[in-house]
Design a protein around this motif. Structure first.
Motif, mmCIF file in Angstrom:
data_model
loop_
_atom_site.group_PDB
_atom_site.id
_atom_site.type_symbol
_atom_site.label_atom_id
_atom_site.label_comp_id
_atom_site.label_asym_id
_atom_site.label_seq_id
_atom_site.Cartn_x
_atom_site.Cartn_y
_atom_site.Cartn_z
ATOM 1 N N SER A 283 3.168 1.343 -6.265
ATOM 2 C CA SER A 283 4.245 0.578 -5.610
ATOM 3 C C SER A 283 3.664 -0.514 -4.718
ATOM 4 O O SER A 283 4.215 -1.616 -4.633
ATOM 5 C CB SER A 283 5.173 1.501 -4.819
ATOM 6 O OG SER A 283 4.491 2.104 -3.748
ATOM 7 N N GLY A 284 2.544 -0.244 -4.060
ATOM 8 C CA GLY A 284 1.873 -1.277 -3.268
ATOM 9 C C GLY A 284 1.380 -2.419 -4.146
ATOM 10 O O GLY A 284 1.499 -3.590 -3.785
ATOM 11 N N PHE A 285 0.853 -2.063 -5.312
ATOM 12 C CA PHE A 285 0.388 -3.075 -6.257
ATOM 13 C C PHE A 285 1.555 -3.950 -6.719
ATOM 14 O O PHE A 285 1.439 -5.172 -6.801
ATOM 15 C CB PHE A 285 -0.303 -2.410 -7.451
ATOM 16 C CG PHE A 285 -0.812 -3.368 -8.473
ATOM 17 C CD1 PHE A 285 -1.825 -4.267 -8.174
ATOM 18 C CD2 PHE A 285 -0.278 -3.379 -9.756
ATOM 19 C CE1 PHE A 285 -2.290 -5.163 -9.123
ATOM 20 C CE2 PHE A 285 -0.738 -4.267 -10.706
ATOM 21 C CZ PHE A 285 -1.752 -5.162 -10.400
ATOM 22 N N LEU A 286 2.699 -3.333 -6.998
ATOM 23 C CA LEU A 286 3.882 -4.100 -7.398
ATOM 24 C C LEU A 286 4.354 -5.024 -6.267
ATOM 25 O O LEU A 286 4.766 -6.162 -6.513
ATOM 26 C CB LEU A 286 5.014 -3.166 -7.828
ATOM 27 C CG LEU A 286 4.794 -2.417 -9.146
ATOM 28 C CD1 LEU A 286 5.959 -1.477 -9.427
ATOM 29 C CD2 LEU A 286 4.565 -3.373 -10.306
ATOM 30 N N LEU A 287 4.281 -4.544 -5.025
ATOM 31 C CA LEU A 287 4.638 -5.393 -3.883
ATOM 32 C C LEU A 287 3.696 -6.598 -3.780
ATOM 33 O O LEU A 287 4.129 -7.717 -3.501
ATOM 34 C CB LEU A 287 4.605 -4.593 -2.584
ATOM 35 C CG LEU A 287 5.745 -3.603 -2.374
ATOM 36 C CD1 LEU A 287 5.449 -2.698 -1.184
ATOM 37 C CD2 LEU A 287 7.055 -4.342 -2.172
ATOM 38 N N LEU A 288 2.412 -6.352 -4.004
ATOM 39 C CA LEU A 288 1.442 -7.442 -3.965
ATOM 40 C C LEU A 288 1.720 -8.447 -5.080
ATOM 41 O O LEU A 288 1.675 -9.667 -4.853
ATOM 42 C CB LEU A 288 0.011 -6.906 -4.074
ATOM 43 C CG LEU A 288 -1.093 -7.964 -4.091
ATOM 44 C CD1 LEU A 288 -1.066 -8.815 -2.829
ATOM 45 C CD2 LEU A 288 -2.449 -7.306 -4.262
ATOM 46 N N LEU A 289 2.025 -7.963 -6.277
ATOM 47 C CA LEU A 289 2.346 -8.872 -7.379
ATOM 48 C C LEU A 289 3.591 -9.707 -7.056
ATOM 49 O O LEU A 289 3.650 -10.893 -7.380
ATOM 50 C CB LEU A 289 2.558 -8.093 -8.680
ATOM 51 C CG LEU A 289 1.315 -7.481 -9.307
ATOM 52 C CD1 LEU A 289 1.678 -6.735 -10.584
ATOM 53 C CD2 LEU A 289 0.246 -8.522 -9.576
ATOM 54 N N ALA A 290 4.571 -9.089 -6.410
ATOM 55 C CA ALA A 290 5.773 -9.831 -6.014
ATOM 56 C C ALA A 290 5.413 -10.939 -5.026
ATOM 57 O O ALA A 290 5.931 -12.065 -5.119
ATOM 58 C CB ALA A 290 6.807 -8.885 -5.410
ATOM 59 N N ALA A 291 4.532 -10.642 -4.093
ATOM 60 C CA ALA A 291 4.105 -11.660 -3.127
ATOM 61 C C ALA A 291 3.348 -12.786 -3.829
ATOM 62 O O ALA A 291 3.542 -13.966 -3.503
ATOM 63 C CB ALA A 291 3.235 -11.033 -2.037
ATOM 64 N N ILE B 42 -8.707 -12.306 -6.062
ATOM 65 C CA ILE B 42 -9.372 -11.814 -4.847
ATOM 66 C C ILE B 42 -8.429 -10.900 -4.075
ATOM 67 O O ILE B 42 -8.838 -9.825 -3.603
ATOM 68 C CB ILE B 42 -9.860 -12.978 -3.969
ATOM 69 C CG1 ILE B 42 -11.041 -13.661 -4.634
ATOM 70 C CG2 ILE B 42 -10.231 -12.507 -2.576
ATOM 71 C CD1 ILE B 42 -11.461 -14.940 -3.970
ATOM 72 N N ALA B 43 -7.165 -11.287 -3.941
ATOM 73 C CA ALA B 43 -6.188 -10.444 -3.234
ATOM 74 C C ALA B 43 -6.041 -9.096 -3.951
ATOM 75 O O ALA B 43 -5.993 -8.044 -3.304
ATOM 76 C CB ALA B 43 -4.839 -11.155 -3.141
ATOM 77 N N ILE B 44 -5.996 -9.107 -5.270
ATOM 78 C CA ILE B 44 -5.886 -7.861 -6.036
ATOM 79 C C ILE B 44 -7.135 -7.011 -5.861
ATOM 80 O O ILE B 44 -7.050 -5.787 -5.681
ATOM 81 C CB ILE B 44 -5.602 -8.173 -7.524
ATOM 82 C CG1 ILE B 44 -4.193 -8.756 -7.673
ATOM 83 C CG2 ILE B 44 -5.777 -6.933 -8.395
ATOM 84 C CD1 ILE B 44 -3.894 -9.346 -9.040
ATOM 85 N N ALA B 45 -8.302 -7.647 -5.888
ATOM 86 C CA ALA B 45 -9.554 -6.907 -5.701
ATOM 87 C C ALA B 45 -9.621 -6.281 -4.310
ATOM 88 O O ALA B 45 -10.049 -5.121 -4.153
ATOM 89 C CB ALA B 45 -10.747 -7.835 -5.931
ATOM 90 N N ILE B 46 -9.201 -7.017 -3.294
ATOM 91 C CA ILE B 46 -9.175 -6.471 -1.933
ATOM 92 C C ILE B 46 -8.224 -5.282 -1.864
ATOM 93 O O ILE B 46 -8.526 -4.258 -1.229
ATOM 94 C CB ILE B 46 -8.781 -7.557 -0.904
ATOM 95 C CG1 ILE B 46 -9.886 -8.607 -0.793
ATOM 96 C CG2 ILE B 46 -8.482 -6.941 0.456
ATOM 97 C CD1 ILE B 46 -9.481 -9.828 0.034
ATOM 98 N N PHE B 47 -7.076 -5.398 -2.529
ATOM 99 C CA PHE B 47 -6.099 -4.305 -2.538
ATOM 100 C C PHE B 47 -6.729 -3.028 -3.094
ATOM 101 O O PHE B 47 -6.643 -1.955 -2.480
ATOM 102 C CB PHE B 47 -4.864 -4.698 -3.358
ATOM 103 C CG PHE B 47 -3.865 -3.593 -3.494
ATOM 104 C CD1 PHE B 47 -2.961 -3.339 -2.479
ATOM 105 C CD2 PHE B 47 -3.840 -2.791 -4.624
ATOM 106 C CE1 PHE B 47 -2.042 -2.303 -2.592
ATOM 107 C CE2 PHE B 47 -2.923 -1.763 -4.751
ATOM 108 C CZ PHE B 47 -2.025 -1.513 -3.729
ATOM 109 N N PHE B 48 -7.380 -3.116 -4.252
ATOM 110 C CA PHE B 48 -7.959 -1.919 -4.857
ATOM 111 C C PHE B 48 -9.182 -1.428 -4.084
ATOM 112 O O PHE B 48 -9.442 -0.217 -4.032
ATOM 113 C CB PHE B 48 -8.262 -2.150 -6.338
ATOM 114 C CG PHE B 48 -7.017 -2.116 -7.177
ATOM 115 C CD1 PHE B 48 -6.284 -0.942 -7.315
ATOM 116 C CD2 PHE B 48 -6.545 -3.260 -7.794
ATOM 117 C CE1 PHE B 48 -5.118 -0.900 -8.066
ATOM 118 C CE2 PHE B 48 -5.380 -3.226 -8.548
ATOM 119 C CZ PHE B 48 -4.663 -2.050 -8.684
#
Length: 168
Positions: free
Chosen positions: A68-76, A45-51
């Motif tokens: 880079s934002g996607f990588l930051l989200l994956l790190a979180a 859900i967090a990934i879907a909201i991001f995109f």
């Protein structure tokens, strides 16, 4: 040269900070069963909201900023995976590895002995009690074991966190 984060990096920071809230709310709304499934669904859900935000937010999107934002989200998401799994699986998985070490069907006493490396249930209980005493979460009063105020606070925090995360 600007040192401010790009809009999608800001979205990633916000979603990363809100990841536990997303998982808790989603688990309460859908009654998803199983801690691993809750974590996976919350992460998706967090990934879907991001995109979705990448498509919705006005302005041009630099693919490097989105990536880079996607990588930051994956790190979180990786960060939040640690406390989530400790709450959900820590002790249980240790007991499971002890059961596998037995190498076949085991009685309860054999299982506990494998977990305690040869000791019995009494020694297991004493071992756990010693941890609580050293951490000042419990004390001995005569023949009674009593939770200290610090131990009570810790136990209530764990219960509250498990309740909020939907982990039983």
């Amino acid at each position: 040269m600007t040192l401010l984060p790009a809009p999608m990096q800001c979205v990633a920071f916000a979603l990363g900070a809100l990841t536990p809230v997303i998982m808790i709310v989603w688990a309460k709304i859908t009654k998803v069963r199983g801690a691993a499934t809750r974590y996976l669904v919350g992460s998706l859900i967090a990934i879907a909201i991001f995109f979705a935000m990448a498509l919705i937010l006005p302005g041009a999107r630099d693919p490097v900023d989105v990536f880079s934002g996607f990588l930051l989200l994956l790190a979180a998401l990786l960060f939040w995976n640690v406390p989530w799994n400790l709450l959900a699986f820590g002790f249980t998985l240790t007991l499971l590895t002890a059961l596998v070490k037995v190498g076949g069907p085991a009685t309860r006493s054999q299982w506990i002995s494998a977990y305690m490396q040869g000791a019995d249930l009494e020694r297991f209980a004493r071992n756990r009690l010693q941890l609580l005493l050293r951490a000042r979460m419990a004390t001995i009063d005569g023949n009674d074991i009593v939770a200290t105020p610090f131990g009570t606070v810790c136990a209530n925090l764990v219960r509250l966190t498990r309740l909020l995360c939907g982990v039983r």
